[in-house]
Design an enzyme around this catalytic site. Structure first.
Site, PDB file in Angstrom:
ATOM      1  CG  ASP A  32     -44.826  16.734  36.668  1.00 54.62           C
ATOM      2  OD1 ASP A  32     -43.906  15.953  36.949  1.00 54.62           O
ATOM      3  OD2 ASP A  32     -44.982  17.238  35.546  1.00 54.62           O
ATOM      4  CD  GLU A  86     -51.497  -7.633  65.900  1.00 56.39           C
ATOM      5  OE1 GLU A  86     -50.539  -8.393  65.788  1.00 56.39           O
ATOM      6  OE2 GLU A  86     -51.399  -6.491  66.381  1.00 56.39           O
ATOM      7  NE  ARG A 123     -41.781  19.961  30.432  1.00 64.24           N
ATOM      8  CZ  ARG A 123     -41.920  18.739  29.918  1.00 64.24           C
ATOM      9  NH1 ARG A 123     -40.877  18.068  29.543  1.00 64.24           N
ATOM     10  NH2 ARG A 123     -43.116  18.215  29.745  1.00 64.24           N
ATOM     11  CB  ILE A 145     -47.080   0.497  61.894  1.00 66.21           C
ATOM     12  CG1 ILE A 145     -47.330  -0.631  62.891  1.00 66.21           C
ATOM     13  CG2 ILE A 145     -45.598   0.800  61.766  1.00 66.21           C
ATOM     14  CD1 ILE A 145     -46.925  -1.993  62.348  1.00 66.21           C
ATOM     15  CG  MET A 158     -48.110  -6.421  63.246  1.00 69.95           C
ATOM     16  SD  MET A 158     -46.610  -5.500  63.672  1.00 69.95           S
ATOM     17  CE  MET A 158     -45.615  -6.800  64.341  1.00 69.95           C
TER      18      MET A 158
END
Ligand code: ADP
Length: 736
Positions: free
Chosen positions: A152, A618, A196, A519, A562
């Site tokens: 939660d 890489e 809740r 990314i 990458m």
């Protein structure tokens, strides 16, 4: 402190296994024995085989598993003194006087009670002859430390609880799927999610999926009025051209008089008043399940590690602590304060003190709620009076990053709602130079919140020479008052070049703001960039599968990720998948390192290891390539093991953005638009790049770009995550 016991209690949540693994390995690495207590407090009370010593290998292969491998249970007996007396005896029998408790506020309260009672319990055990006074003298105190485990995200003292991010993954997968069927049939859906007393999952999933209406306990609408408001909003959405209507509700939704609002009631109203074909989906326990997300694996690892370190330093008079996370940093706060505050927030709901409740949920809660309410509108609602109507342009530059569309949608809607014109620039800087600029309407960006790729197009071209003249002309023609560049290195480089030439080209004298979307997570001024969380999740799900493929053979995988010269993806995916070695450009690999690693691999496989996992960025090294390493290991492995390489490639750049990337893209975009407007209205506008620093959103002046970025390697000069290397090294060791 003697031995440590660790257990999971209350509801299960993803990431608990990562915490267990990290705690066990950290303890063993430091020479401390550690026991798992199976089935939570029930195991504590039952003792015997429920309390088992853990070894290095007993926590192997559990990182990717959902739930908790040591079980959890609710236990009534522990609520009684007699139960706790038995628990104390069981612990003393095993020589344990320190506990790591992973659970929600109930479990942590129980632990604190146990700790306080401990001296008394020990005395009673002596008096009744269950233990000798000499034994009692060894265990005068019980030390405890709590970790927040709850889907939660309702625990005070930590930005996130273990399992909340994974739950969000499950929820948005479900809502995205429902959205496509709803749109096909022009249906309405009411989706009920857990929570809740806490609306975190509902708010964040509504924000992330572009839902049309939301009900949360913290913001209850006026009785009866909500029916009219909701119907008006959904009707307006239909009229504006929305094909689906989705209402997200927390299971604890109420109106401001405290009456529960049920999904059935919402359905009936939509059917009756709008004549909508409405379906209910109650997500239920799917939200708890499944493999943990990258974030929960990392969070569990950091918290489990910190819990053991904390127990080793604890003094008898210290208050027990809860270990949580703020931004990207592990923090500890007094456990019972956190529990008390968590209860106090829940109590505010009973007292109908909702404003206070929202405030106590933290600064971002209120602002996210406000943002959500603007973005879900069917049309903009600009203020009656405004200083000046501005024309603000949004564009991408750099490689594709999941979340780019989410950011554009948020920026366009936020800007339009403030009364400004929002322009989309297509295909990066070359597109801007070619005048590929179009005004974007509210509905142009409809449905963009969960779409992978980049609708505006993106590329890595940085402007040079004559481009600047063409760009200046396009900015002039479209009367652009401010520019938001959502992208990576090329975006920052291009923006900086424009900023530098602002004397030469007066049209560049507008606020230019960069939002980190790549990314690689290699942008300065931000600990995280949009897209990297999605990429990490793509990597870990690929690596999980790769690992499973090696069931019958003794095999070592070399997986290439990458990241250009930034090792973030390689490092974090290594931490989240249990890789034994990660190669980063930052570490400056040598032949000597490779020799040591080969020896380690051989020793590991000789001892019976069946699977090796190595992750290589890489650009970790220009000569020691992935292929080179695979061949080297293969040659050295001989008959002992074989080696396969896997270059993950472009799957890392694609896919629908993760919940975290959607939420953060939205938050950053909104902050950027506010900033650009403020600067555009000032006589000397500033340009900047935005980011998360220490858990807060902040701006760094574009003039500081060369100071904070290593422009040759395309990464920040300092990277926070490099500090986690010590933890990763401990986790990756082979059994001592
Ligand atoms: P959560 O930890 O997720 O809030 P619960 O409230 O169900 O879950 O608590 C889990 C277990 O912790 C309970 O079954 C009980 O054994 C123990 N526990 C909870 N509250 C207390 C308490 N006040 N005193 C003793 N034990 C407690």
């Amino acid at each position: 402190m003697n031995r440590i016991g660790i257990f999971t209690s209350g509801g299960d949540s993803s990431g608990m296994n990562a915490a267990l693994r990290a705690a066990v390995r950290t303890a063993l690495d430091l020479g401390v024995e550690i026991y798992a207590i199976y089935e939570g407090y029930r195991g504590l009370v039952e003792g015997g085989e429920k309390i088992m010593e853990m070894t290095w290998d007993s926590v192997g292969g559990i990182l990717q598993r959902g739930g908790t491998v040591i079980g959890t249970a609710r236990c009534k007996r522990f609520r009684t003194r007699e139960g706790r007396l038995q628990a104390a005896r069981n612990l003393i029998e095993k020589g344990i006087n320190a506990l790591i408790v992973i659970g929600g506020d109930g479990s942590l309260t129980g632990a604190d009670l146990f700790r306080k009672e401990w001296p008394d319990l020990v005395r009673e055990l002596v008096e009744t002859g269950k233990i000798t006074p000499e034994t009692a003298a060894i265990y005068p105190n019980l030390h405890i430390v709590g970790l927040p485990g709850s889907i939660d995200n309702d625990m005070y003292g930590s930005d996130m609880t273990l399992g909340a991010d994974t739950a969000l993954h499950r929820i948005i997968e479900a809502i995205d799927a429902i959205g496509s069927t709803a749109a096909s049939h022009q249906r309405s859906f009411v989706v009920e999610v857990m929570g809740r007393k806490c609306g975190y999952l509902a708010i964040m999933s509504a924000l992330a999926t572009g839902a049309d209406w939301v009900f949360v306990p913290e913001n209850p609408p006026a009785p009866e009025e909500w029916k009219t408001e909701m119907c008006q909003a959904l009707r307006a959405g239909r009229e504006a051209g929305r094909r689906d209507s989705i209402v997200v509700m927390a299971e604890g939704a109420r109106d401001s008089a405290g009456n529960p609002i049920t999904s059935q009631e919402v359905k009936e109203i939509l059917e009756k008043r709008l004549g909508e074909d409405t379906r209910i989906t109650i997500l239920g326990h799917v939200q708890r399940g499944g493999s943990p997300s990258a974030f929960d694996r990392t969070l569990g690892t950091l918290l489990g590690h910190a819990a053991v370190e904390h127990l080793l330093e604890i003094e008898p008079e210290d208050d027990p602590q809860l270990i949580g996370i703020r931004g990207n940093r592990v923090v500890s706060s007094p456990l019972m304060d956190c529990v008390a505050q968590t209860h106090a927030i829940a109590k505010l709901a009973e007292e109908h003190e909702y404003a206070k409740m929202r405030e106590m949920r933290g600064g971002s809660f209120t602002s996210v709620y406000k943002t959500l309410h603007v973005l879900l509108q069917a049309e903009p609602n600009p203020p009656a009076k405004m200083e000046r109507k501005l024309r603000l342009a949004v564009m991408h530059s750099g490689g594709p990053a999941p979340g780019m569309n989410t950011a554009v949608r948020a920026a366009v809607r936020w800007g339009r709602n403030l009364g400004h014109a929002m322009l989309g620039v297509y295909n990066g800087f070359p597109g801007l130079a070619d005048n590929e600029v179009k005004e974007l309407s509210w509905m142009d960006v409809n449905g963009w919140s969960n779409r992978g790729g980049a609708e505006l197009g993106t590329n890595r071209d940085v402007p040079s020479n004559g481009d600047f003249y063409a760009i200046a002309r396009a900015l002039e023609q479209h009367k652009v008052d401010g520019l938001l560049v959502i992208g990576g290195e090329a975006g920052y480089d291009g923006a900086y070049e424009m900023f530098r030439r602002r004397r030469e080209f007066p049209n560049f004298n507008i606020p230019i703001v960069c939002l980190p979307a790549t990314i690689d997570n290699d942008r300065p001024g931000s600990e995280l960039s949009i897209g990297s969380d999605t990429a990490l999740n793509s990597i870990i799900s690929a690596v999980d599968k790769i690992k499973e493929s090696a069931v019958a053979s003794r095999r070592c995988f070399v997986v290439e990720t990458m990241g250009e010269h930034c090792g973030y993806l390689a490092f974090m995916s290594g931490l989240a998948t249990g890789a034994e070695r990660v190669y980063l450009h930052e570490d400056q690999l040598t032949l000597k390192d490779l020799q040591v690693d080969v020896d380690q691999l051989v020793i590991g496989f000789k001892r019976g290891k069946r699977l090796g996992l190595i992750i290589r960025n890489e650009k970790a090294h220009s000569v020691y390539t992935t292929d080179f390493m695979a061949r080297l290991f293969e040659a050295e492995g001989g008959d002992l093991f074989d080696v396969r390489q896997s270059i993950l490639g472009h799957l890392q750049q694609g896919g629908s953005p993760s919940p975290f990337d959607r939420i953060q893209a939205t938050r950053l975009a909104v902050h950027c638009v506010d900033y650009i407007i403020e600067q555009a209205l000032s006589p000397e506008p500033c340009s900047a790049f935005v980011g998360f620093q220490g858990g807060k959103i902040s701006f760094t002046g574009l003039e500081d770009y060369p100071r904070v970025a290593d422009q040759t390697l395309g990464r920040p000069k300092t990277q926070w995550w490099l500090d986690l290397r010590d933890i990763a090294r401990v986790m990756a060791k082979t059994a001592p």
